[in-house]
Design an enzyme around this catalytic site. Structure first.
Site, PDB file in Angstrom:
ATOM      1  N   GLU A 128       9.443  26.421  -2.008  1.00  0.00           N
ATOM      2  CA  GLU A 128       8.734  26.658  -3.267  1.00  0.00           C
ATOM      3  C   GLU A 128       7.221  26.460  -3.054  1.00  0.00           C
ATOM      4  O   GLU A 128       6.798  25.497  -2.408  1.00  0.00           O
ATOM      5  CB  GLU A 128       9.258  25.635  -4.288  1.00  0.00           C
ATOM      6  CG  GLU A 128       8.596  25.701  -5.651  1.00  0.00           C
ATOM      7  CD  GLU A 128       9.187  24.659  -6.606  1.00  0.00           C
ATOM      8  OE1 GLU A 128       9.857  23.717  -6.134  1.00  0.00           O
ATOM      9  OE2 GLU A 128       8.973  24.793  -7.830  1.00  0.00           O
ATOM     10  N   LYS A 138      10.249  31.418 -11.418  1.00  0.00           N
ATOM     11  CA  LYS A 138      11.101  30.246 -11.663  1.00  0.00           C
ATOM     12  C   LYS A 138      11.478  30.195 -13.138  1.00  0.00           C
ATOM     13  O   LYS A 138      10.622  30.358 -14.023  1.00  0.00           O
ATOM     14  CB  LYS A 138      10.324  28.986 -11.263  1.00  0.00           C
ATOM     15  CG  LYS A 138      11.144  27.699 -11.286  1.00  0.00           C
ATOM     16  CD  LYS A 138      10.331  26.542 -10.689  1.00  0.00           C
ATOM     17  CE  LYS A 138      11.108  25.243 -10.639  1.00  0.00           C
ATOM     18  NZ  LYS A 138      10.320  24.162  -9.996  1.00  0.00           N
ATOM     19  N   CYS A 147      14.097  25.915  -6.838  1.00  0.00           N
ATOM     20  CA  CYS A 147      14.295  24.482  -7.089  1.00  0.00           C
ATOM     21  C   CYS A 147      15.124  24.196  -8.360  1.00  0.00           C
ATOM     22  O   CYS A 147      16.324  24.421  -8.372  1.00  0.00           O
ATOM     23  CB  CYS A 147      12.944  23.772  -7.119  1.00  0.00           C
ATOM     24  SG  CYS A 147      13.067  22.013  -6.689  1.00  0.00           S
ATOM     25  N   LEU A 207      -3.069  -9.017   6.996  1.00  0.00           N
ATOM     26  CA  LEU A 207      -1.797  -9.610   7.426  1.00  0.00           C
ATOM     27  C   LEU A 207      -1.773 -11.069   6.982  1.00  0.00           C
ATOM     28  O   LEU A 207      -2.533 -11.898   7.498  1.00  0.00           O
ATOM     29  CB  LEU A 207      -1.650  -9.510   8.942  1.00  0.00           C
ATOM     30  CG  LEU A 207      -1.610  -8.098   9.530  1.00  0.00           C
ATOM     31  CD1 LEU A 207      -1.477  -8.167  11.048  1.00  0.00           C
ATOM     32  CD2 LEU A 207      -0.450  -7.300   8.933  1.00  0.00           C
ATOM     33  N   SER A 208      -0.903 -11.363   6.035  1.00  0.00           N
ATOM     34  CA  SER A 208      -0.857 -12.721   5.480  1.00  0.00           C
ATOM     35  C   SER A 208       0.188 -13.577   6.191  1.00  0.00           C
ATOM     36  O   SER A 208       0.292 -14.762   5.935  1.00  0.00           O
ATOM     37  CB  SER A 208      -0.495 -12.639   4.005  1.00  0.00           C
ATOM     38  OG  SER A 208       0.842 -12.181   3.869  1.00  0.00           O
ATOM     39  N   ILE A 249       6.162 -11.181   4.299  1.00  0.00           N
ATOM     40  CA  ILE A 249       7.081 -10.104   4.683  1.00  0.00           C
ATOM     41  C   ILE A 249       6.562  -8.720   4.302  1.00  0.00           C
ATOM     42  O   ILE A 249       6.801  -7.739   5.016  1.00  0.00           O
ATOM     43  CB  ILE A 249       8.492 -10.383   4.100  1.00  0.00           C
ATOM     44  CG1 ILE A 249       9.533  -9.467   4.749  1.00  0.00           C
ATOM     45  CG2 ILE A 249       8.502 -10.245   2.587  1.00  0.00           C
ATOM     46  CD1 ILE A 249      10.963  -9.936   4.545  1.00  0.00           C
ATOM     47  N   ASP A 250       5.823  -8.627   3.176  1.00  0.00           N
ATOM     48  CA  ASP A 250       5.354  -7.319   2.732  1.00  0.00           C
ATOM     49  C   ASP A 250       4.358  -6.715   3.712  1.00  0.00           C
ATOM     50  O   ASP A 250       4.504  -5.570   4.145  1.00  0.00           O
ATOM     51  CB  ASP A 250       4.720  -7.429   1.338  1.00  0.00           C
ATOM     52  CG  ASP A 250       5.696  -7.935   0.299  1.00  0.00           C
ATOM     53  OD1 ASP A 250       6.846  -7.474   0.302  1.00  0.00           O
ATOM     54  OD2 ASP A 250       5.310  -8.795  -0.520  1.00  0.00           O
ATOM     55  N   ASN A 260      -7.548 -15.553  -7.796  1.00  0.00           N
ATOM     56  CA  ASN A 260      -7.886 -14.144  -7.598  1.00  0.00           C
ATOM     57  C   ASN A 260      -9.135 -13.958  -6.752  1.00  0.00           C
ATOM     58  O   ASN A 260      -9.256 -12.980  -6.008  1.00  0.00           O
ATOM     59  CB  ASN A 260      -8.078 -13.464  -8.954  1.00  0.00           C
ATOM     60  CG  ASN A 260      -6.761 -13.195  -9.648  1.00  0.00           C
ATOM     61  OD1 ASN A 260      -5.714 -13.193  -9.012  1.00  0.00           O
ATOM     62  ND2 ASN A 260      -6.806 -12.982 -10.952  1.00  0.00           N
TER      63      ASN A 260
END
Lengths: 562, 562
Positions: free
Chosen positions: B41, B116, B159, B311-312, B315-316, B393
């Site tokens: 498409e 479409k 589609c 990079l802390s 895990i994230d 913050n």
């Protein structure tokens, strides 16, 4: 027969609050022997409710609130309430689940339901996402004498339903023309219940359009509009009525709630002249009122009473401070002056003069030492590189951090102060001066910022004189001025207007007399800045094409870049 | 008759590039005696072009490029190309200005154009904004032997046209059912040219649906899908074919460009089995591939080759670093370790172990002194207040500033690393850890982040073991863990799933066994965090309801807040 317009300012989703307002207006109307009360489109939930409409429990709440409201309204008063109705046949017929509807409430009942027929799906409008269009002509009958003799036939249209007069526009936008259908049925007059967002000059357009339709069809039209700011959208009210000769016979106030009454004479079958509030004298006055309302409502509806903003001594932050002061009062506006090494002396002086003129609070927080601490940390990594965008932006982001620290500490809403020209070409720092809960003038081009400030100063300086005459500068490097990087604003703004509002091609703009290289440069800047705009705060929409809800551009795209 | 599927990865708006790719596939096809080549498409402009479609000069460019392409395609090959067509009757009939179309190119001509018919207007789709639905059945005839004898009749769908099998769904979504119409006409088989965005499990759904339709109508279907990442949307490819018995007879690769050929047997009137690539073994494998592709394409299509991220040791950010390394190579990923006073010792160790495992570059930039400089500047103003959100913050925003400084200085794209659970409840800092050009895992709930990391570690630690077992923490105050502020992630994620994906009410969720107070708390957090999400970077969409393009909530609203 007396008809009243309740020009209401709803809070999106706050059904109890909105129903209460309708109820209060109904009492007012009943006390003045009004027979029919009009409220704006979706008056019960506020417009636009957006994806709240995807929650079945929200729809159910609307329905319950409507029934409750019907129960408590005064007798002998018919009330048209904007609401959401479930399309019972959706799953069988393959239609959308909801209608954008008007309920006729009378004698403790929901007597009739009308569905919006023309659903806008351009610019900021997404009505096709939620609603099925109504397919029938909407009207009801009402007697002025309460005994159902000689009833009048009243046509009901909802906002867009009247925006398809092909004689006026020179083209058709929708297949159907609801007013034509109502005229064929022989209604006595037509009401239009709207939530029509403001842009500069919109009211003149609305009046010209409905004057045309009323003359064309020889029919009176009463137009009831929502007022108030809802996120990026400002609704200006200015409800009005035209008689069957196409003359304005009523105009409610602009940019505030209002309650107005008009009378339909059953002998002459026409509306009687009533109070006609004046339109704003200048576009600047109108724009000023719009921005004040937008700022005020966003702040209050988000639960804030105070705002904070950075004051650079430049014209943009000066204007935003003035708007905030008008909207919330001087005691609720806090300005931070955050000079750096590159700030000129006049910047501080000009900002201080503004603070004094407005009577707002301020703090002076020089950022030099913080800058030094960043420089020191990055010294070894940046070694050998030249001072550039990284260093410039770092300063802006230090200021952004300080502003947010004040916001977080004291509960002030942070206002960002960038104008539309900057936002268009990306002459602004993401996570720096773009920080804020609301971008107050992000739909106001720089040249118009100047015009607004001059208008504001018409009876003496509000914005310090020097702010208006010095060359604009970001002051992020020595002796920097905006015109080092950008064409003169008069030229930039006209190119942007042609690109953004008129969708003109480079060739077309060039043929209008602009330099080809300049146009291409501007176009590339606009395209490249898309990633910044994607992360910008909501900005008050005051033109027919604002960055924000109605601007849906891809980022990772290459048209006209290579 | 041989039919080929060109599973292409277009760049939005880069017409020359996209046409070139189609051309190359056509040469490949001609060399293999293919008679008909299918492309996805809008293959010429890429899907979704969004508001580029509002530029008349863009539409004109598409049209010119289509004509040019027709001229250079090999003879004896028919090619279906996705394009945009002007609706010539729009202004007379009151219709939308464009069609979402497929052009049949053959013998240097645009031989036929198909429009479409079913236009999606839910979730991320805005097709009603631009397009008028086609009203006719789309088919063409084609002979395998080039002399027009015994031509086959081929039905063309685009589609969504095939997503309305009311038997499969148990309800109708659109009035029309294009495949039914084509069957009534007696076509030999149906092609579906798609740009269908990925979400977890989507391919299984597509195959189940088209198996059902092919069986129901006893007709072969060839489904050609786009691949590639375009902003928030990931297209997974996985083009496939089902024969008239509803069996899969072909499956292209997932998450990469591919060229596959299938044969229609004119005697049995059925498709012959061909190569069938396997589906991903687990949802984690599938999700991993999707995120890698999404990150890679956004980076490259925006003109970057390198990325930077913070990079802390959590895990994230560990997962995002691993995805980036897979997508771009270890030399193109830079991690910043930015410990503060509140960072635990293991945070640095864990981040360093990750850097080592991945082989990426990193810098250590402790932010203590910068924090001190902010504290010093704000000391007198913050005097007497307690350490709170403002101070938390501020740290995150210092890190955000450093990351952007690296991005601006060295031209790395900054990746933000927040997960969907955080984004939902606002457990993230605007202008701090939310900074980035792309939010890689903002549609992956925390529990799934864990699952993905465990899957990734199936053959040995990529993500350091300690990262997986320690309690998640933002480390913005002493001894802080996420669960001080939030319910356990297993509970939070299930409540969020019910709220966001299933639109369940508080009552419904409560009846499913969740604590009422917890549900109400979560709901309020979700609503209050809307202002943060509004300013978030584009996030890769991997579920059926992601924050981003398809999430359109008001900010200044009060539903369920008071």
């Amino acid at each position: 027969m007396k008809i009243a317009i309740a020009q209401l300012n709803p809070i999106i989703g706050n059904l109890t609050n909105n129903a209460q307002k309708i109820y209060e207006m109904a009492i007012l109307a009943a006390n003045q022997n009004v027979r029919l009360l009009l409220t704006p489109e979706l008056s019960l939930c506020g417009y636009p409710p957006r994806d709240l409409l995807l929650n079945p429990s929200f729809i159910q709440s609307v329905s319950i609130e409507l029934e409750k409201l019907a129960q408590i309204l005064p007798p002998n008063l018919a009330v048209l309430v904007g609401t959401v109705e479930i399309n019972q046949n959706a799953k069988i017929k393959g239609e959308k689940l909801l209608y954008n509807s008007i309920a006729l409430l009378e004698n403790k009942q929901v007597k009739q339901i009308f569905h919006k027929r023309l659903l806008p799906t351009y610019d900021v409008f997404d009505e096709g996402r939620y609603f099925e269009p109504g397919r029938q002509s909407n009207y009801f009958t009402l007697s002025s004498n309460f005994n159902d003799s000689n009833p009048l036939k009243i046509g009901v249209t909802i906002c867009e339903d009247l925006w398809n007069d092909e004689e006026f526009w020179g083209e058709k936008y929708y297949e159907d023309n609801p007013i034509q259908d109502l005229v064929n049925i022989g209604v006595d007059w037509v009401v239009n219940l709207s939530a029509s967002p403001y842009c500069v000059g919109k009211q003149k357009l609305r009046e010209a359009m409905l004057k045309h339709s009323s003359q064309r069809y020889q029919i009176p039209i009463i137009y009831a509009n929502q007022i108030g700011g809802n996120d990026d959208l400002i609704f200006d009210g200015s409800s009005f009525a035209v008689n069957r000769q196409g003359e304005i016979v009523l105009r409610s106030k602009a940019f505030q709630e209002d309650f107005t009454v008009i009378e339909f004479d059953e002998i002459s079958k026409n509306l009687q002249p009533k109070i006609i509030n004046l339109l704003s004298e200048t576009e600047e006055e109108e724009l000023w009122s719009a921005l004040v309302l937008g700022l005020k409502d966003y702040t209050k509806k988000c639960g804030f009473s105070k705002v904070v903003l950075g004051l650079s001594g430049g014209i943009d932050s000066s204007l935003v401070a003035a708007i905030a002061t008008e909207a919330l009062g001087k005691d609720n506006v806090l300005g931070l002056l955050m000079p750096s090494l590159f700030s000129s002396e006049h910047s501080i002086k000009d900002a201080e003069a503004l603070v004094k003129n407005l009577g707002i609070k301020s703090y002076l927080l020089p950022i030099g030492e913080i800058m030094n601490s960043y420089d020191k940390l990055l010294e070894s990594i940046f070694l050998g590189s030249e001072f550039g965008v990284a260093e410039e932006n770092m300063q802006s982001r230090i200021r952004g951090n300080l502003l947010m620290a004040m916001s977080n500490k004291f509960g002030h809403l942070l206002l960002s102060t960038g104008n539309k020209s900057e936002m268009a070409v990306g002459y602004c720092t993401l996570y720096g001066d773009m920080n804020g809960g609301l971008a107050v003038i992000s739909d106001v081009p720089k040249t118009r910022v100047f015009a607004l400030c001059k208008w504001l100063n018409r009876q003496g300086d509000v914005i310090p004189h020097n702010v208006l005459i010095k060359p604009p500068s970001a002051e992020l490097r020595p002796n920097q001025v905006d015109q080092d990087s950008l064409p003169p604003y008069e030229i930039l703004d006209e190119i942007l207007e042609r690109l953004i509002h008129h969708h003109q091609s480079v060739t077309e703009i060039s043929q209008a007399g602009f330099d080809l290289e300049t146009i291409n440069k501007v176009l590339k800047l606009v395209i490249r800045a898309e990633f910044k705009r994607k992360q910008a705060p909501p900005g008050l929409k005051v033109t027919d094409r604002a960055f924000g809800t109605g601007w849906r551009m891809p980022i990772a795209s290459r048209w006209k870049i290579d």
